[in-house]
Design an enzyme around this catalytic site. Structure first.
Site, PDB file in Angstrom:
ATOM      1  N   LYS A  62       0.711   1.812  -3.679  1.00 22.31           N
ATOM      2  CA  LYS A  62       1.818   2.641  -3.874  1.00 22.31           C
ATOM      3  C   LYS A  62       0.622   3.791  -3.053  1.00 22.31           C
ATOM      4  O   LYS A  62       1.695   4.536  -1.921  1.00 22.31           O
ATOM      5  CB  LYS A  62       2.026   3.111  -5.192  1.00 22.31           C
ATOM      6  CG  LYS A  62       2.615   2.693  -6.052  1.00 22.31           C
ATOM      7  CD  LYS A  62       2.565   2.272  -7.570  1.00 22.31           C
ATOM      8  CE  LYS A  62       3.710   1.388  -8.029  1.00 22.31           C
ATOM      9  NZ  LYS A  62       3.462   1.233  -9.374  1.00 22.31           N
TER      10      LYS A  62
ATOM     11  N   GLN B 226       0.970   5.004 -13.976  1.00 24.20           N
ATOM     12  CA  GLN B 226       0.783   3.203 -14.101  1.00 24.20           C
ATOM     13  C   GLN B 226       1.112   2.632 -15.777  1.00 24.20           C
ATOM     14  O   GLN B 226      -0.119   3.775 -16.276  1.00 24.20           O
ATOM     15  CB  GLN B 226       0.204   2.715 -13.283  1.00 24.20           C
ATOM     16  CG  GLN B 226       0.187   1.160 -12.736  1.00 24.20           C
ATOM     17  CD  GLN B 226       0.862   1.593 -11.894  1.00 24.20           C
ATOM     18  OE1 GLN B 226       1.200   1.385 -10.932  1.00 24.20           O
ATOM     19  NE2 GLN B 226       1.331  -0.587 -12.479  1.00 24.20           N
TER      20      GLN B 226
ATOM     21  N   ASP C 236       9.808   7.740 -11.040  1.00 29.59           N
ATOM     22  CA  ASP C 236       9.549   6.144 -11.524  1.00 29.59           C
ATOM     23  C   ASP C 236      11.828   6.126 -12.407  1.00 29.59           C
ATOM     24  O   ASP C 236      11.940   4.757 -12.184  1.00 29.59           O
ATOM     25  CB  ASP C 236       8.840   5.487 -12.173  1.00 29.59           C
ATOM     26  CG  ASP C 236       7.780   4.876 -12.416  1.00 29.59           C
ATOM     27  OD1 ASP C 236       8.237   4.480 -11.303  1.00 29.59           O
ATOM     28  OD2 ASP C 236       6.577   4.823 -12.703  1.00 29.59           O
TER      29      ASP C 236
END
Ligand code: NAD
Length: 275
Positions: A51, A95, A118
Site C-alpha cells: 500500500k 490494517q 477502506d
C-alpha cells in the site's frame, strides 16, 4: 476456453490514470494516507508495504504507524483521534486483522467517515446501501471496475455472490445491484449452492475455501470472478475457484494471482485520490 480477465494489467492502467490525475491537479502535497499496523503478522506487513509503495507510485504521501502486538484498544483509538484531527492526513487505513484485545468494530467506527478510505465505517456502508456517494470497500469496487473495463455488462444479468462478509460479499451485492444486476447472495446456509450458482451469468466467489468452486457450479459462458486467495503447500497461490477445471466452461475468468488481488490496492489508491 475462457477469456482471461487480467487484473494486473487493469490495475496498472488505473494506477497510471491516478498518477496522471494527481500530477495534473497538483495533489501530491495535499494527499496523505496514514497506514496503521498493529503487531508483526508477516502477511499484514506485506500488504502494508504494498500500500505504501502504491502511494509512492501514484505520487501521494503516506505515513506509517507501527504499533506493538500488545497495544491496547485505548491507545489505538487515541492514535486514530489524532489522525482524524490532523489536516495533513486525508485517508486512514488500519490494517486488519487486529490482535484479539482490540475490537475491530470499535476501531472502524472511530475513523472519521470522510477519511475512511477502506469504506468499512457504518456511515459509508449505509451510503452505499441508499445509493449516496461515499467510500466503497476496495475489493468489491475492484470487481466492478474489472467487469466494466472488460466490457462485461451487469445490467439485467443474473449475478450470484457467494459469501456475505461485511468487507466483500455484502458490498459486492450492493454494487452489482447499483449496476442493475439481478442479485442473489449465497452463503454457508444456502441450500443447493450448485443449482443457485448455475443460473448465474456472473459469479463472484468470496468463500475463503481453496478451489471450492468447480465446473459443476458454472453455467457455460458465465463470467467467474474469484476473490479468494490462499497459499498452497507448494508455496503457490490459488483462489476459491478451481481455475483449471472452470476455465474450460466459463466465458471469462479471473486468475489467482493477478485477478482481483491487484485491483484491491488500485481501488484503495482511487479512494485516496478522490477523497
Ligand atoms: P469470510 O470468511 O469473512 O466470509 C466467507 C463467506 O463465505 C461467509 O459469508 C460464508 O457464509 C461463506 N461461505 C463459507 N463456506 C461456504 C460454503 N460452503 N458455501 C457457501 N458459502 C460459504 O471471508 P471474506 O473476508 O469475505 O474473504 C473471502 C475470500 O476472499 C478469502 O479467501 C479472502 O482471503 C479473500 N479476500 C481477498 C481479497 C483480495 O484483495 N483479493 C480481499 C478480501 C478477501
Amino acid at each position: 476456453m475462457a477469456v482471461l480477465i487480467d487484473g494486473k494489467a487493469i490495475s496498472s492502467q488505473i494506477k497510471d490514470e491516478l498518477k496522471a490525475y494527481v500530477a495534473e491537479k497538483g495533489l501530491s502535497d495535499k494527499l496523505c494516507l496514514a497506514v496503521v499496523l498493529v503487531g508483526s503478522d508477516p502477511a499484514s506487513q506485506v500488504y502494508v508495504n504494498n500500500k505504501k509503495k502504491a502511494c509512492e507510485y501514484v505520487g501521494i504521501g503516506s505515513k506509517s504507524f507501527e504499533l506493538p502486538e500488545t497495544t491496547g484498544e485505548e491507545e489505538l483509538l487515541s492514535l486514530i483521534d489524532r489522525l482524524n484531527g490532523d489536516d495533513s492526513i486525508t485517508g486512514i487505513l488500519v490494517q486488519l486483522p487486529l490482535p484479539l484485545q482490540i475490537r475491530e468494530d470499535v476501531v472502524i467506527r472511530r475513523i472519521a467517515p470522510e477519511k475512511d478510505v477502506d469504506g468499512f465505517h457504518p456511515m459509508n456502508v449505509g451510503r452505499l446501501s441508499i445509493g449516496e456517494k461515499g467510500f466503497v470497500s476496495c475489493t468489491p469496487a475492484g470487481v466492478i471496475e474489472l467487469l466494466k473495463r472488460s466490457r462485461i455488462p451487469v445490467e439485467g444479468k443474473e449475478c450470484v455472490v457467494i459469501g456475505r462478509s461485511n468487507i466483500v460479499g455484502k458490498p459486492m451485492a450492493m454494487l452489482l445491484l447499483r449496476e442493475n444486476g439481478t442479485v442473489t447472495v449465497a452463503h454457508s446456509r444456502t441450500k443447493d449452492l450448485r443449482e443457485v450458482c448455475k443460473r448465474a451469468d456472473i459469479v463472484v466467489v468470496a468463500i475463503g475455501k481453496p478451489k471450492f468452486i468447480n465446473r459443476e457450479y458454472i453455467k457455460e459462458g458465465a463470467t467467474v470472478i474469484d476473490v479468494g486467495i490462499h497459499r498452497m503447500e507448494n508455496g503457490k497461490l490459488c483462489g476459491d475457484v478451481d481455475f483449471a477445471d472452470v476455465e474450460s466452461v466459463a466465458g471469462a475468468i479471473t486468475p489467482v494471482p493477478g485477478g482481483v488481488g491487484p485491483m484491491t490496492i488500485a481501488m484503495l489508491m482511487s479512494n485516496c485520490v478522490y477523497s
